[in-house]
Design a protein around this motif. Sequence first.
Motif, short mmCIF file in Angstrom:
data_model
loop_
_atom_site.label_atom_id
_atom_site.label_comp_id
_atom_site.label_asym_id
_atom_site.label_seq_id
_atom_site.Cartn_x
_atom_site.Cartn_y
_atom_site.Cartn_z
N ARG A 13 -2.58 16.90 -17.77
CA ARG A 13 -3.26 15.63 -17.96
C ARG A 13 -2.24 14.58 -18.39
O ARG A 13 -1.48 14.78 -19.33
CB ARG A 13 -4.34 15.75 -19.03
N LEU A 14 -2.27 13.44 -17.72
CA LEU A 14 -1.43 12.31 -18.07
C LEU A 14 -2.29 11.24 -18.73
O LEU A 14 -3.40 10.95 -18.28
CB LEU A 14 -0.76 11.72 -16.83
N ILE A 27 2.01 10.06 -21.87
CA ILE A 27 2.13 11.41 -22.41
C ILE A 27 1.61 12.38 -21.36
O ILE A 27 0.68 12.04 -20.60
CB ILE A 27 1.34 11.56 -23.74
N ALA A 28 2.23 13.52 -21.26
CA ALA A 28 1.75 14.60 -20.40
C ALA A 28 1.34 15.75 -21.30
O ALA A 28 2.13 16.21 -22.14
CB ALA A 28 2.84 15.05 -19.43
N LEU A 29 0.10 16.20 -21.16
CA LEU A 29 -0.43 17.29 -21.97
C LEU A 29 -0.73 18.50 -21.09
O LEU A 29 -1.24 18.35 -19.97
CB LEU A 29 -1.72 16.87 -22.68
N ALA A 63 7.96 9.30 -13.48
CA ALA A 63 8.90 9.93 -14.40
C ALA A 63 8.31 11.20 -15.01
O ALA A 63 9.00 12.24 -15.12
CB ALA A 63 9.30 8.95 -15.50
N ALA A 64 7.05 11.14 -15.41
CA ALA A 64 6.40 12.30 -16.03
C ALA A 64 6.30 13.46 -15.05
O ALA A 64 6.55 14.62 -15.40
CB ALA A 64 5.02 11.92 -16.56
N LYS A 83 5.02 18.75 -12.10
CA LYS A 83 3.58 18.93 -11.90
C LYS A 83 2.92 17.59 -11.61
O LYS A 83 3.42 16.54 -12.01
CB LYS A 83 2.93 19.54 -13.15
N THR A 84 1.76 17.66 -10.94
CA THR A 84 0.93 16.47 -10.72
C THR A 84 -0.22 16.51 -11.72
O THR A 84 -0.82 17.58 -11.94
CB THR A 84 0.38 16.45 -9.28
N GLY A 85 -0.53 15.37 -12.30
CA GLY A 85 -1.56 15.35 -13.33
C GLY A 85 -2.70 14.39 -13.04
O GLY A 85 -2.55 13.45 -12.25
#
Length: 301
Positions: free
Chosen positions: A2-3, A15-17, A49-50, A56-58
């Motif tokens: 999740r982004l 943020i990436a969770l 960037a994330a 991964k794709t979010g």
Amino acid sequence: MRLGIDWGGTKMEIIALSEQGEVLFRKRVPTPKDDYEGCLAAVAGLVEAAEADTGKTGTLGVGIPGSLSPATGLVKNSNAVWLNGKPLDRDLQARLGRPVRIQNDANCFAVSEATDGAGAGKAVVHAIIIGTGCGSGIALGGRAHSGANGIAGEWGAITVPWLTPEEFPGPDCWIGHKGAIEYWCSGTGFQADYEKKTGTALNGREIIALKRKGDPAATDIYRAYVSRLGRALAMSANLLDPDVLVLGGGMSNIDELYEDLPAAMAPFIFSDSYDTPIRKAFHGDSSGVRGAAWLWGAGES
């Protein structure tokens, strides 16, 4: 994955969770002020960037200082005024090629604290931001409650209730109301009150330090602040009756508030008893961006 993006007036943060809420990536960039197209490009750059860093794709949720109008689909009530009147969700979805969920930043704060923070496990969370400004968000069952017109939780726009004769009608506020919670219950209003009383400009930490040393002026200003915030929270108690009140923003770091607010609220609550907890935000300054990521809840894609 999740982004989440916290779209502020001065900075944007992503943020990436993980599915378990672990932080995989985070990054901040300055907000391109007064530049809508520049802001869209900044969001796209953060997402790129994330996903490059994590491989991964979010899903993407975005918290903004405003809300989407259910009537028009356009941004309204944003203090980042260059967003107002823009079809932000459609523009971001077209640029990123995926669905995007957008919520008011205070609602994102509420979602974060309801998911795995100070309100975890609570059905109704009223999350209050007492910082440079003052606003709030509502989470019901861990989900943001926007309301039929997208204005649920706009608690700061209301005049502080039960004004005393000495307070009436209250100072002007940028939202166009006198004596608004947005002003009087913010750190900005706290500091302005002290300067008006003493002629000396100090920040909130300095005023509280003086109050702790017994300074009479600082003590008086603190007591007035607690009274106003207590009345504002009592209104929330009477209207929403939440399971927990969560405080965030700079003023939430004043530990005495958690001891003093219940007594300030009590005379104005329409009940024979009231024991709803008032808690400091568990995730602090990270709550808004985490809540944006959690706009895509467990099991959703």
